[in-house]
Design a protein around this motif. Structure first.
Motif, PDB file in Angstrom:
ATOM      1  N   ILE B   8      37.302   3.286  31.702  1.00  5.43           N
ATOM      2  CA  ILE B   8      35.862   3.295  31.479  1.00  5.43           C
ATOM      3  C   ILE B   8      35.267   1.942  31.853  1.00  5.43           C
ATOM      4  O   ILE B   8      34.140   1.829  32.289  1.00  5.43           O
ATOM      5  N   GLU B  36      40.790   1.755  28.907  1.00  3.25           N
ATOM      6  CA  GLU B  36      40.915   3.173  29.258  1.00  3.25           C
ATOM      7  C   GLU B  36      39.915   3.983  28.435  1.00  3.25           C
ATOM      8  O   GLU B  36      39.490   3.556  27.374  1.00  3.25           O
ATOM      9  N   LYS B  37      39.619   5.173  28.931  1.00  3.11           N
ATOM     10  CA  LYS B  37      38.761   6.058  28.129  1.00  3.11           C
ATOM     11  C   LYS B  37      39.439   6.342  26.790  1.00  3.11           C
ATOM     12  O   LYS B  37      40.618   6.649  26.734  1.00  3.11           O
ATOM     13  N   ASP B  77      32.357   2.769  34.198  1.00  4.45           N
ATOM     14  CA  ASP B  77      32.416   4.141  34.701  1.00  4.45           C
ATOM     15  C   ASP B  77      32.068   4.205  36.193  1.00  4.45           C
ATOM     16  O   ASP B  77      31.207   4.979  36.617  1.00  4.45           O
ATOM     17  N   GLU B 179      29.358   6.174  24.993  1.00  2.00           N
ATOM     18  CA  GLU B 179      30.708   6.304  25.573  1.00  2.00           C
ATOM     19  C   GLU B 179      31.495   5.010  25.402  1.00  2.00           C
ATOM     20  O   GLU B 179      32.715   5.013  25.330  1.00  2.00           O
ATOM     21  N   THR B 211      34.978   8.141  22.562  1.00  2.00           N
ATOM     22  CA  THR B 211      34.364   6.840  22.813  1.00  2.00           C
ATOM     23  C   THR B 211      35.424   5.732  22.943  1.00  2.00           C
ATOM     24  O   THR B 211      36.400   5.714  22.209  1.00  2.00           O
ATOM     25  N   SER B 212      35.179   4.845  23.889  1.00  2.00           N
ATOM     26  CA  SER B 212      36.019   3.659  24.021  1.00  2.00           C
ATOM     27  C   SER B 212      35.357   2.536  23.237  1.00  2.00           C
ATOM     28  O   SER B 212      34.137   2.442  23.217  1.00  2.00           O
TER      29      SER B 212
END
Ligand code: ATP
Ligand code: ATP
Ligand code: SF4
Ligand code: SF4
Ligand code: MG
Ligand code: MG
Lengths: 346, 339
Positions: B8, B36-37, B77, B179, B211-212
């Motif tokens: 992300i 990472e996500k 993203d 996110e 969510t990250s």
């Protein structure tokens, strides 16, 4: 002359702060009972810890002692005077001895003054440079709290969160006060500087016989720095005793829950442990529950808890608690519950 | 679009400097990391090490002047945030990436009611009308544990306690289910019970929305329980990075070891002084040559004062900026085996 035991630096008698909120056109005024009848002695040279959940009234209590917020009732006895009722002018003079380290450092630092001016101001006001230069004293103070002495010309916004906190600490120390309300002085700081500030505060206390009211939600820190600790819940003190005793053998169900929730810096332990997460919402200080304020969340509450306001009584030597289901004969609430005891204290 | 393989956020060689009276403050000086996500990254390090500035840079919130992102890329993203116009940034900020600020008063307007400030966010990003926005705002205040939210929501920030203000800001940051959530010391003003509640809230958001999270905190207890991996910052640089478990178990940097050692231990006897790393964090406007930690490091040798240390790879996920990283790591492993 108001009475006050000579071992006590300050005695709070039934201190009360009720804030008005609402009002305006068509709206009813409500009262936030932030501090609701606190009686407490603060002994000379001690560190009294004050813990409790967010919004329970800790900062308000600290500010009310120094008249940075106006008490709506009760007394603050200090050197034979009742600070809650002296004039504002007299109060300004007392601030030479009574200082506060604020919880929100940014809001309490004037953004248009350099750090050197901020820390130097009280030294000039009270004429405390002792013949030496104010700059010199400011720079020494900065070094004491772990700030580079070359930063005197910088403005507050040019500092990180933890650096700003230390500016507030240096300012409070500048007048050599007798008593400091330290409102979350270390919570914005990383561990190594926390250690540095706690060690510094302890050193100053030894050297100058300073007295602290140390407000913190961090029980680990309180356990470390405080001699005694007072636990606050919705405007009232519910437990009071030696810090290590309260930490090791808490009496109140509320204090037990607080202690069980302390995070442990070890991922292995963290993954396994269970916490007592208090059930139910934190009640509103506008409309606190009747009787024992904690009854809406207490797993041991009985009908009487909604009627009787428990008083703070000595359960063990120097260890006080406010609960109707414990007494000095039967101090352990779990056992009392198991044995079917109802109202036994108060 | 930049290809990202489930990442992300990628921050590469980020440098953010400030112009001040006594020279250039290199607040962030070459930070690289990925997220990472769904992953949670912890950032720890002493006061002034550049944690907030790193994250304010990601959010494009550095005051220019005196500050400036002088180099590096920040890819969120697939989009390089540095290339976006301010209007484009505003569309993402608060909605797709949200930040909980360290100092609540920097993001709360003292002259506006709490209700107004919370409602603005969902009116703007979620197209709420007044009634929906108000209901949502009350619900959010409830979730962060403000008692009697509907009676308190029309208050002003100064009528809230320190911890309550912090929670208002958390409510604001979470109100659009972002996110990427950057939480800068989100629970410093909170007692442990509410802290636990807020941390649960963040975990719930992760489970629900994937969510990250970047969690900046000085509380090693919090990072231990919440994060997958950690970076340790010092003087604007990454000193160590490793999976959480490994960082606590076998640190490979003297600075990290010092941080771990200074946590107050409730089992401790009274009167003992807490361990503290000797000396002060450096003035980042005037760094010595060599390793910036050398003046305070018990391990330092001549080479430390002369040469900037290498970023040594211990294993694929674990790196340490130190001339003696491998030795320090081996000692940690040995200490651990003794336990
Ligand atoms: N606006 C500014 N002007 C000048 N210097 C600044 C500015 N903002 C930050 N700095 C400096 O940049 C450095 C890094 O600051 P930053 O706020 O990132 O620290 P931090 O790691 O978040 O610390 P803390 O734990 O105290 O919040 C500090 O030395 C600080 O003094
Ligand atoms: N000026 C004010 N006007 C109205 N209400 C106020 C004011 N200041 C504080 N309050 C309210 O009084 C109560 C106690 O606030 P206080 O700041 O004393 O809490 P605290 O225990 O210090 O909490 P925290 O740990 O979050 O700082 C809260 O409900 C708060 O909203
Ligand atoms: S008085 Fe009742 S509600 Fe209050 S702590 Fe004791 S048992 Fe619980
Ligand atoms: S490079 Fe040298 S001074 Fe720096 S952390 Fe390693 S041992 Fe210490
Ligand atoms: Mg407070
Ligand atoms: Mg910061």
């Amino acid at each position: 002359m108001a009475e006050n035991n000579e071992n006590n630096l300050l005695s709070l008698k039934n201190l009360q702060v009720h804030y008005k909120i609402g009002g305006g056109l068509f709206k009813t005024i409500k009262h936030v009972k932030a501090v609701d009848g606190v009686s407490l002695d603060i002994k000379k040279g001690e560190t009294l810890g004050l813990v409790g959940e967010s919004g329970c009234g800790k900062s308000t209590l600290g500010k009310a002692i120094l008249r940075l917020t106006e008490p709506t009732g009760g007394q603050v006895l200090y050197n034979g005077k009742d600070l809650a009722n002296v004039s504002q002018k007299q109060m300004r003079d007392e601030r030479k001895n009574l200082q506060m380290i604020f919880q929100d450092p940014y809001a309490s630092l004037n953004p248009r003054m350099t750090v050197g001016q901020i820390i130097g101001e009280p030294i000039r006001t009270f004429n405390l440079s002792n013949g030496g230069s104010v700059e010199e004293k400011v720079q020494n103070l900065m070094e004491t709290v772990g700030l580079n002495r070359r930063f005197t010309k910088r403005y507050p916004h040019e500092f990180s969160g933890g650096q700003r906190q230390r500016i507030g600490i240096a300012r409070a120390l500048a007048v050599d006060p007798e008593f400091i309300v330290a409102d979350e002085p270390i919570s914005a700081l990383d561990v190594s500087i926390q250690a540095q500030i706690m060690n510094l505060m302890a050193k100053l206390q030894r050297e100058k016989n300073l007295t602290y009211l140390f407000i913190s939600h961090d029980l680990r820190a309180i356990r470390h720095v405080a001699d005694r600790v007072a636990v606050m819940y919705l405007g009232r003190i519910v437990e009071l005793g030696q810090a290590k005793t309260v930490y090791a053998e808490p009496l109140m169900p509320y204090t037990k829950a607080l202690i069980s929730a302390v995070p442990i810096p070890d991922p292995e332990i963290e993954a396994k442990r269970t916490r007592i997460i208090l059930k139910g919402d934190v009640p509103s200080p506008i409309n606190p529950p009747s009787g024992c304020h904690f009854n809406t969340r207490c797993q041991y509450a009985i009908a009487e808890c909604r009627r009787i306001e428990p008083k703070l009584v000595e359960i063990k030597p120097q260890h006080f608690a406010a609960c109707i289901r414990i007494s000095s004969e039967n101090p352990h609430i779990e056992e009392n519950v198991k044995n079917g005891l109802g109202v036994i204290g108060n | 679009m930049i290809e990202q393989n489930g990442k992300i956020l990628t921050v590469n060689d980020l440098k953010t400097y400030f112009q001040t009276e006594d020279g250039v403050v290199k607040a962030v000086d070459g930070i690289t990391f990925t997220l990472e996500k769904g992953e949670t990254l912890g950032i720890v390090g002493e006061s002034g090490s550049g944690k907030s500035v790193t994250n304010l840079s990601i959010m494009r919130l550095i005051p220019e002047p005196p500050g400036k992102i002088v180099s590096g890329t920040i890819v969120f993203d697939g989009v390089d945030v540095r290339q976006l116009s301010i209007d484009e940034v505003r569309k993402i900020r608060g909605k797709r990436m949200a930040m909980i600020f360290q100092d609540p008063m920097t993001s709360l307007n003292p002259f506006l009611k709490i209700s107004t400030q919370l409602m603005e966010v969902t009116e703007l990003h979620l197209g709420h009308n007044k009634k929906q926005a108000r209901e949502h705002a009350i619900k959010m205040l409830d979730t962060v544990g403000i008692p009697d939210a509907k009676n308190r929501i029309d208050g002003y920030p100064h009528e809230f306690s320190g911890g309550m203000r912090q929670r208002v800001m958390i409510a604001m940051a979470l109100s659009c289910d972002p996110e990427l959530l950057i939480a800068d010391e989100p629970t410093t003003a909170l007692d442990v019970t509410i802290q636990a509640q807020i941390l649960e809230l963040i975990k719930d958001l992760k489970a629900r929305m994937g969510t990250s999270v970047i969690l900046i905190t000085h509380d090693l207890g919090v990072v231990a329980g919440m994060t997958d991996k950690i970076i340790v910052m010092y003087a604007g640089k990454v000193f160590e990075q490793a999976p959480t478990f490994e960082l606590f178990a076998t640190p490979a940097n003297p600075y990290t070891k010092g941080l771990l050692k200074s946590v107050p231990d409730p089992a401790h006897e009274d009167g003992t002084e807490l361990y503290q790393i000797p000396g002060l964090p450096p003035d980042v406007a005037n760094l010595p040559p060599g390793c910036p930690f050398a003046p305070r490091c018990a391990r330092a040798e001549d080479i430390c004062r002369a040469q900037y240390p290498p970023f040594v790879e211990i294993n694929e996920n674990h790196r340490s900026l130190c001339h003696f990283a491998k030795e320090v790591y081996a000692e940690s492993v040995a200490e651990r085996e003794k336990l």
